[in-house]
Structures are given as C-alpha cells and as structure tokens.
Design a protein around this motif. Sequence first.
Motif, PDB file in Angstrom:
ATOM      1  N   UNK A   1     -16.552  -2.236  -0.887  1.00  0.00           N
ATOM      2  CA  UNK A   1     -17.605  -1.255  -0.667  1.00  0.00           C
ATOM      3  C   UNK A   1     -18.315  -0.935  -1.971  1.00  0.00           C
ATOM      4  N   UNK A   2     -19.607  -0.691  -1.851  1.00  0.00           N
ATOM      5  CA  UNK A   2     -20.443  -0.299  -2.982  1.00  0.00           C
ATOM      6  C   UNK A   2     -21.082   1.026  -2.604  1.00  0.00           C
ATOM      7  N   UNK A   3     -20.641   2.108  -3.249  1.00  0.00           N
ATOM      8  CA  UNK A   3     -21.069   3.445  -2.856  1.00  0.00           C
ATOM      9  C   UNK A   3     -21.430   4.291  -4.071  1.00  0.00           C
ATOM     10  N   UNK A   4     -22.319   5.245  -3.829  1.00  0.00           N
ATOM     11  CA  UNK A   4     -22.676   6.201  -4.877  1.00  0.00           C
ATOM     12  C   UNK A   4     -21.985   7.514  -4.570  1.00  0.00           C
ATOM     13  N   UNK A   5     -21.271   8.010  -5.560  1.00  0.00           N
ATOM     14  CA  UNK A   5     -20.597   9.304  -5.444  1.00  0.00           C
ATOM     15  C   UNK A   5     -21.008  10.131  -6.650  1.00  0.00           C
ATOM     16  N   UNK A   6     -21.727  11.200  -6.390  1.00  0.00           N
ATOM     17  CA  UNK A   6     -22.271  11.996  -7.496  1.00  0.00           C
ATOM     18  C   UNK A   6     -23.285  11.148  -8.248  1.00  0.00           C
ATOM     19  N   UNK A   7     -23.125  11.073  -9.552  1.00  0.00           N
ATOM     20  CA  UNK A   7     -24.061  10.304 -10.388  1.00  0.00           C
ATOM     21  C   UNK A   7     -23.618   8.851 -10.560  1.00  0.00           C
ATOM     22  N   UNK A   8     -22.426   8.503 -10.083  1.00  0.00           N
ATOM     23  CA  UNK A   8     -21.861   7.176 -10.357  1.00  0.00           C
ATOM     24  C   UNK A   8     -21.854   6.255  -9.146  1.00  0.00           C
ATOM     25  N   UNK A   9     -22.087   4.969  -9.411  1.00  0.00           N
ATOM     26  CA  UNK A   9     -21.913   3.913  -8.411  1.00  0.00           C
ATOM     27  C   UNK A   9     -20.504   3.347  -8.574  1.00  0.00           C
ATOM     28  N   UNK A  10     -19.846   3.051  -7.454  1.00  0.00           N
ATOM     29  CA  UNK A  10     -18.513   2.459  -7.455  1.00  0.00           C
ATOM     30  C   UNK A  10     -18.528   1.169  -6.649  1.00  0.00           C
TER      31      UNK A  10
END
Length: 154
Positions: free
Chosen positions: A30-39
């Motif tokens: 998975x490629x997700x944005x959480x807050x200011x960061x991409x994971x």
Amino acid sequence: MAKHTEIENRTEAMVLPIIEENGFELVDVEYVKEGANWYLRVYADKEGGISIDDCVLISRALEEKLDEEDFIEDAYILEVSSPGLGRPLKKEKDYLRSIGKSIDIKLYQAVDKQKEFTGILKDYSKDRIILEIDGNDMEFEMKGIAQARLSLDF
C-alpha cells in the motif's frame, strides 16, 4: 489509474521475486499518505510468522530496486512488516484460507442501517461471500465490501 495504485502495482512487481525466492508470501502493498508523510508499506508473511530479520532482508533488497527505478516522485517512508493479527483479506487465497474463521467486514453502503459486520466466513466466490452471523447466513457482494480482515478475538 490512480497514482497510488500505479505505485502499488509497480512495487508489487518489484518485491514479488524477492518475497518468493525467500519462501515468503506477499500479503499486500500500500502507498498511503498519513499526515504530512507518504508511506510505502509492504506486508509479508511466512509459515510460523515473519521475523524482523526477514523484514530487513526484504527492505534492503527492495530499497535497492526502488533506488534503481526511481519512479516515485514524493518523498516516502518504506516499511516492511508482518500483516499483524487483524490480517487484511484482499486476494482470493486470503478468503479461501479464512473459510471457517471469524472475519470483520466494512461495506461501502449500509445494509439494514449497518456498515460493519462480524461473522464466520462460510463461503467465498469472486462475486460474493457468505457470513454466518448469530446463527443466520448473510450474503454480501464482493464489490460492496470496502475492507475485510480476520477478527481479533481477545
């Protein structure tokens, strides 16, 4: 195709040979944005559970390939881990392996004013699942399921 889906698909194609040559199983990417960061998250498993050393092995090998290809524009954090206890059900093999087990599902649209259900997975096909809930069988269309995972029983 959405940007995150394309990144997930390319990453899956890159990590799959690493996973398979080490006898692991790819659970999800998975490629997700959480807050200011991409994971960029890779979930792997193996019989008996995946270890930290296994995750490091996958991470280092994948990092090398990602640096070579350099197709992700955003700055991101790579995480490789176990799927955890509430393992997501995404692929056919996940559902088939979970028949007879308790699962939680979340629906896109409410059924009888309810979007979340927990029950025993009785049957699976590409189009639908059957859950036994409080002694009654309920059928759900796969296209209506937003999320499915193994239930956590404490």
